[in-house]
Each structure stands twice: as C-alpha cells, then as structure tokens.
Motif scaffolding. Sequence first.
Motif, PDB file in Angstrom:
ATOM      1  N   ALA B   2       0.836  -1.197   0.000  1.00 10.38           N
ATOM      2  CA  ALA B   2       0.000   0.000   0.000  1.00 10.38           C
ATOM      3  C   ALA B   2       0.876   1.253   0.000  1.00 10.38           C
ATOM      4  N   LEU B   3       1.995   1.163   0.702  1.00  9.31           N
ATOM      5  CA  LEU B   3       2.918   2.298   0.732  1.00  9.31           C
ATOM      6  C   LEU B   3       3.452   2.606  -0.655  1.00  9.31           C
ATOM      7  N   ALA B   4       3.807   1.562  -1.378  1.00  9.34           N
ATOM      8  CA  ALA B   4       4.350   1.746  -2.724  1.00  9.34           C
ATOM      9  C   ALA B   4       3.304   2.373  -3.632  1.00  9.34           C
ATOM     10  N   ILE B   5       2.089   1.865  -3.535  1.00 11.86           N
ATOM     11  CA  ILE B   5       1.012   2.416  -4.356  1.00 11.86           C
ATOM     12  C   ILE B   5       0.815   3.892  -4.019  1.00 11.86           C
ATOM     13  N   GLY B   6       0.753   4.170  -2.726  1.00 11.02           N
ATOM     14  CA  GLY B   6       0.556   5.545  -2.294  1.00 11.02           C
ATOM     15  C   GLY B   6       1.630   6.473  -2.822  1.00 11.02           C
ATOM     16  N   ALA B   7       2.863   6.024  -2.735  1.00  5.22           N
ATOM     17  CA  ALA B   7       3.976   6.847  -3.204  1.00  5.22           C
ATOM     18  C   ALA B   7       3.808   7.181  -4.679  1.00  5.22           C
ATOM     19  N   ARG B   8       3.373   6.181  -5.441  1.00  6.62           N
ATOM     20  CA  ARG B   8       3.221   6.401  -6.879  1.00  6.62           C
ATOM     21  C   ARG B   8       2.072   7.365  -7.162  1.00  6.62           C
ATOM     22  N   VAL B  37      -4.958   6.749   0.822  1.00  7.69           N
ATOM     23  CA  VAL B  37      -4.286   5.922  -0.186  1.00  7.69           C
ATOM     24  C   VAL B  37      -2.850   6.384  -0.368  1.00  7.69           C
ATOM     25  N   GLU B  38      -2.677   7.685  -0.447  1.00 10.15           N
ATOM     26  CA  GLU B  38      -1.330   8.208  -0.679  1.00 10.15           C
ATOM     27  C   GLU B  38      -0.369   7.853   0.447  1.00 10.15           C
ATOM     28  N   GLN B  39      -0.940   7.683   1.625  1.00  9.02           N
ATOM     29  CA  GLN B  39      -0.075   7.386   2.763  1.00  9.02           C
ATOM     30  C   GLN B  39      -0.008   5.901   3.075  1.00  9.02           C
ATOM     31  N   GLY B  40      -0.676   5.126   2.268  1.00  7.09           N
ATOM     32  CA  GLY B  40      -0.656   3.688   2.513  1.00  7.09           C
ATOM     33  C   GLY B  40      -1.421   3.317   3.763  1.00  7.09           C
ATOM     34  N   ALA B  41      -2.238   4.247   4.247  1.00 11.23           N
ATOM     35  CA  ALA B  41      -3.000   4.007   5.472  1.00 11.23           C
ATOM     36  C   ALA B  41      -4.335   3.336   5.172  1.00 11.23           C
ATOM     37  N   ALA B  42      -4.524   2.952   3.929  1.00 10.90           N
ATOM     38  CA  ALA B  42      -5.799   2.322   3.572  1.00 10.90           C
ATOM     39  C   ALA B  42      -5.545   1.078   2.731  1.00 10.90           C
ATOM     40  N   ASN B  43      -6.582   0.312   2.588  1.00  5.94           N
ATOM     41  CA  ASN B  43      -6.520  -0.895   1.768  1.00  5.94           C
ATOM     42  C   ASN B  43      -7.591  -0.758   0.703  1.00  5.94           C
ATOM     43  N   PRO B  44      -7.349   0.091  -0.260  1.00 11.03           N
ATOM     44  CA  PRO B  44      -8.412   0.467  -1.197  1.00 11.03           C
ATOM     45  C   PRO B  44      -8.880  -0.706  -2.045  1.00 11.03           C
ATOM     46  N   SER B  45     -10.101  -0.612  -2.509  1.00  6.98           N
ATOM     47  CA  SER B  45     -10.610  -1.622  -3.426  1.00  6.98           C
ATOM     48  C   SER B  45     -10.102  -1.307  -4.823  1.00  6.98           C
ATOM     49  N   VAL B  46     -10.141  -2.289  -5.680  1.00  6.66           N
ATOM     50  CA  VAL B  46      -9.675  -2.067  -7.041  1.00  6.66           C
ATOM     51  C   VAL B  46     -10.505  -0.985  -7.721  1.00  6.66           C
ATOM     52  N   GLY B  57      -4.784   9.173 -15.460  1.00  2.00           N
ATOM     53  CA  GLY B  57      -4.514   8.793 -16.844  1.00  2.00           C
ATOM     54  C   GLY B  57      -3.308   7.892 -16.986  1.00  2.00           C
ATOM     55  N   VAL B  58      -3.078   7.054 -15.992  1.00  2.93           N
ATOM     56  CA  VAL B  58      -1.895   6.205 -16.052  1.00  2.93           C
ATOM     57  C   VAL B  58      -2.213   4.713 -16.099  1.00  2.93           C
ATOM     58  N   GLY B  59      -3.487   4.343 -15.928  1.00  3.80           N
ATOM     59  CA  GLY B  59      -3.805   2.925 -15.966  1.00  3.80           C
ATOM     60  C   GLY B  59      -3.465   2.245 -14.658  1.00  3.80           C
ATOM     61  N   LEU B  60      -4.256   1.267 -14.311  1.00  2.00           N
ATOM     62  CA  LEU B  60      -4.079   0.583 -13.030  1.00  2.00           C
ATOM     63  C   LEU B  60      -2.707  -0.069 -12.859  1.00  2.00           C
ATOM     64  N   PRO B  61      -2.224  -0.796 -13.847  1.00  4.42           N
ATOM     65  CA  PRO B  61      -0.929  -1.469 -13.661  1.00  4.42           C
ATOM     66  C   PRO B  61       0.185  -0.522 -13.233  1.00  4.42           C
ATOM     67  N   ALA B  62       0.139   0.703 -13.731  1.00  6.24           N
ATOM     68  CA  ALA B  62       1.201   1.653 -13.417  1.00  6.24           C
ATOM     69  C   ALA B  62       1.305   1.919 -11.921  1.00  6.24           C
ATOM     70  N   LEU B  63       0.187   1.716 -11.207  1.00 12.16           N
ATOM     71  CA  LEU B  63       0.202   1.988  -9.775  1.00 12.16           C
ATOM     72  C   LEU B  63       0.677   0.783  -8.966  1.00 12.16           C
ATOM     73  N   VAL B  64       0.341  -0.408  -9.415  1.00 14.17           N
ATOM     74  CA  VAL B  64       0.720  -1.596  -8.646  1.00 14.17           C
ATOM     75  C   VAL B  64       2.047  -2.179  -9.110  1.00 14.17           C
ATOM     76  N   GLU B  65       2.446  -1.785 -10.307  1.00  9.74           N
ATOM     77  CA  GLU B  65       3.664  -2.321 -10.872  1.00  9.74           C
ATOM     78  C   GLU B  65       4.856  -1.537 -10.365  1.00  9.74           C
ATOM     79  N   PRO B  66       5.928  -2.230 -10.018  1.00  6.73           N
ATOM     80  CA  PRO B  66       7.149  -1.489  -9.705  1.00  6.73           C
ATOM     81  C   PRO B  66       7.635  -0.798 -10.962  1.00  6.73           C
ATOM     82  N   PRO B  67       8.011   0.455 -10.854  1.00  8.58           N
ATOM     83  CA  PRO B  67       8.453   1.207 -12.022  1.00  8.58           C
ATOM     84  C   PRO B  67       9.624   0.507 -12.697  1.00  8.58           C
ATOM     85  N   ARG B  68       9.497   0.316 -13.998  1.00 13.70           N
ATOM     86  CA  ARG B  68      10.558  -0.390 -14.702  1.00 13.70           C
ATOM     87  C   ARG B  68      11.808   0.468 -14.775  1.00 13.70           C
TER      88      ARG B  68
END
Lengths: 194, 194
Positions: B2-8, B37-46, B57-68
């Motif tokens: 969640a932290l990683a998602i929030g950071a992105r 969400v930004e702070q990873g303090a939540a467990n958001p639904s898809v 405008g970045v698409g879902l994968p961009a948030l859960v995927e580690p940046p290449r």
Amino acid sequence: MALAIGARVKQERQLRGWTLDQLAESAGVSRRMVVNVEQGAANPSVGTLLRISDALGVGLPALVEPPRPKPVNVTRSGEGAALWIGESGGRGVLVAGTEPPDVVELWDWTLGSGDRHVSEAHTSGTKELLQVQQGTVTVEVAGQSVTLDVGDAVTFPGDVAHSYANPGTEPARFSLAVFEPGVGTRHRPEASDA
Amino acid sequence: MALAIGARVKQERQLRGWTLDQLAESAGVSRRMVVNVEQGAANPSVGTLLRISDALGVGLPALVEPPRPKPVNVTRSGEGAALWIGESGGRGVLVAGTEPPDVVELWDWTLGSGDRHVSEAHTSGTKELLQVQQGTVTVEVAGQSVTLDVGDAVTFPGDVAHSYANPGTEPARFSLAVFEPGVGTRHRPEASDA
DNA sequence: TCCATAAGTGCATCATACTGCACTCTCAGT
DNA sequence: ACTGAGAGTGCAGTATGATGCACTTATGGA
C-alpha cells in the motif's frame, strides 16, 4: 476490469489444478470471496487481491495487467544480421534472439576454408552450445582444442575467450546457441524516487 | 505494498501540480480517501484504485507495478553491428535502437570511394533522417538524386527504394536515423487463450 | 496581521467488502 | 441409485472501506 481480473485468477487456479477451497485456504481468504472475485462479482481490496496473487505466486501486476501478447519474431532466410564476416566467405548470422534478462541467441555460422573467428569472453555465466551442420569445425576454449565433424556438438562456457575455425578445404557450417543469463537482474536500481 | 502504491499516486499527482481536492473530485473519490491511499494508510478496493489511476490517466498497472528501470544500452565505439559492408571499406553500423513498437535506429555509415548501397523499401511509414559528417554523399529516393556535402542533412521516406553512394574519391561518413512506426500495433493477436 | 489555499488528522456515519454456513447442481466412480 | 468432490448461489452478520465534516498546521501573498 473485475471480470478481467477474475478470468486471470480462475485461469491461474485451474492451471494448477487447485480447487476453490485450496486457493481460498492457501490465500487466507474465504472461499466465497474467491468465487466472487473469479466471477467479477466483487470489488476486492488490494489486500485481498494481493493475498490471492501471492498464493498463486504470480504477483499482483500479473492479475491487473493485460496479458502481454507473446511476441513472435520471424527472421526469414537471409534476413539475419551478419555480425561477423570472414575472409573466405564465412559469416556469423544472428537469426533469432530473446530480450533481456536471460538472453538466448541463435546463430547460423558459415566458415570458409581456413576461416577463423576469435571471440572475446562474454558476460560471466554465458554458455554456448554448438552443433556442426556441415564440414569440420575446430573449437578452442580455455586452451583446449576440439575438432568436430558433421553432427557433432559441444557445450562450453562463453565467459572465456574462445574461437571457431574451419581447418578443412570445404565450407563449414554450424548452429550456435548462446545463453547469457540475467544481465542486470541481481540488483534493482529503484533510483527514480528521489 | 500500500505504501508503494501511495507513493506512486502522490508522485503522479504532484507531477501534474494537482491538489488533493482536484484529484479527489476528478476521480470521484473522497479527499479523505485520497489522503489515506497516498499514505498507505488504507486498503483500497480495485474500484477506488481504478478511479484514481483513471483520473491520473496512467492505468491501473502503473500503480501496482514497480516502475521499470529504464533500460540504458550503451554501444561503445566499434561495438556496433555492421549490417552492411561495402567493397571499398564502407560499413553500415547500427549503434543504437529502441524496442518495438515505434522502432528508432541510429546508424553510423561509412562509404569508401565509389561505394554504393541500395536499400529496398522498408515498412510503410518509415522515415529516414540523414546528416553527412564527412565527405560527399549522394542520396537517391524515388527517382530524385541529391548530393550532400559535410553538414548537409536530408529527410526522406524510407518506405520506397533508395540508395546511398559516395561519388567522391575520399571516404564519406554520415549519421542515419531510421524511424519505423508501430509495427504490429494495429492488430493484437490475443491468440494464446484457446 | 489577516486571509486564502493546501496538506494532513480525528471521528461519527454509511456503504460494502468479506466471512461463514447452508444449500443446490453437476459430474465422475462404484 | 448412491456417494463424494468441486463449482456455484443466497443470506445474515461482521469487519472495514469510504464518506463528510470539523479541525490543525504550514505556507505565501495583499
């Protein structure tokens, strides 16, 4: 979206021959939820999805990401890149290769009479597999020298200097597979956060 | 996770200079949720995550995927693949290129005195950009013939037959950029499901 | 100083993700 | 027909995602 995720979960589960109960228990999620997710009838939290993807051992992105169309690259006869050209008509042609990491390349080599190609050491861990299709080929690796006739094959490390030569009077031809393991896989930069 | 998602999410939002309220409204999500969400303090639904990724405008994968890690391939001087070799010392060397789709290639060409290279038409939409670094080069495209001296440059379609030649008595050298637009982008196989 | 804007927190409330259980349906195997 | 296993449904209860509001803090400008 939920439908796509569900389809992928179901596919992965069935691929492993797991039952709903097995996946549910393995993921620490109720069986009811697994069913709902598989059918897109739910709006799961990332936590739930993460536990499922974890149980399947596929990672979260694999579930939300559209499956990449497996790239099929065809190199027609004569289209390959000749990355080496000898003095007696010899050529080293790259006919197929994979993307990093774990690069695998397939070469089609021709050596004219007396042609010789010396290769520097490749990346550590590189392997080369060679089979003679026509003529005679002499391979030298780490001080050893082996002579191969039609049909003969050899496997040797590519991370030391080596050479191919045609000692005969007629052209020689051989297939060469080069395996170069995971370049840049061992450490992950993760720099662009700052 | 969640932290990683929030950071992105935060990164993307700040990259656009948006406020929390702007993102919240644009995504149709409460501002409170965006903060969590930004702070990873939540467990958001898809669903929630999808609305946010959509607003960005970045698409879902961009948030859960580690940046290449953006791949950086360095080709040292002399390491490029010589995909053409002329009769008077000329060489066409591929020094850099991108992956499909939208392939861009950078070539370093040398033409010996009198050398001439004829190229078949490439894929439709291909563009070529050429600048002479040394000597004189004559380019023929679609019946037209242009002669270029040092520093001259030309842009022409690569999807028709064309040729490069060195009419002079000393070696010529030029840089060539080839742009081949989206091969295989227009249709998606999607075959491996059956 | 006063005001406006934006980030971030605490809390009561509502909506819903998630659970557990009981049940049906289908499909082998004996 | 009987049995057992796996897939899928319905429902009530619970945990928690998600909301809205009030509040604090910090920053910057008139």
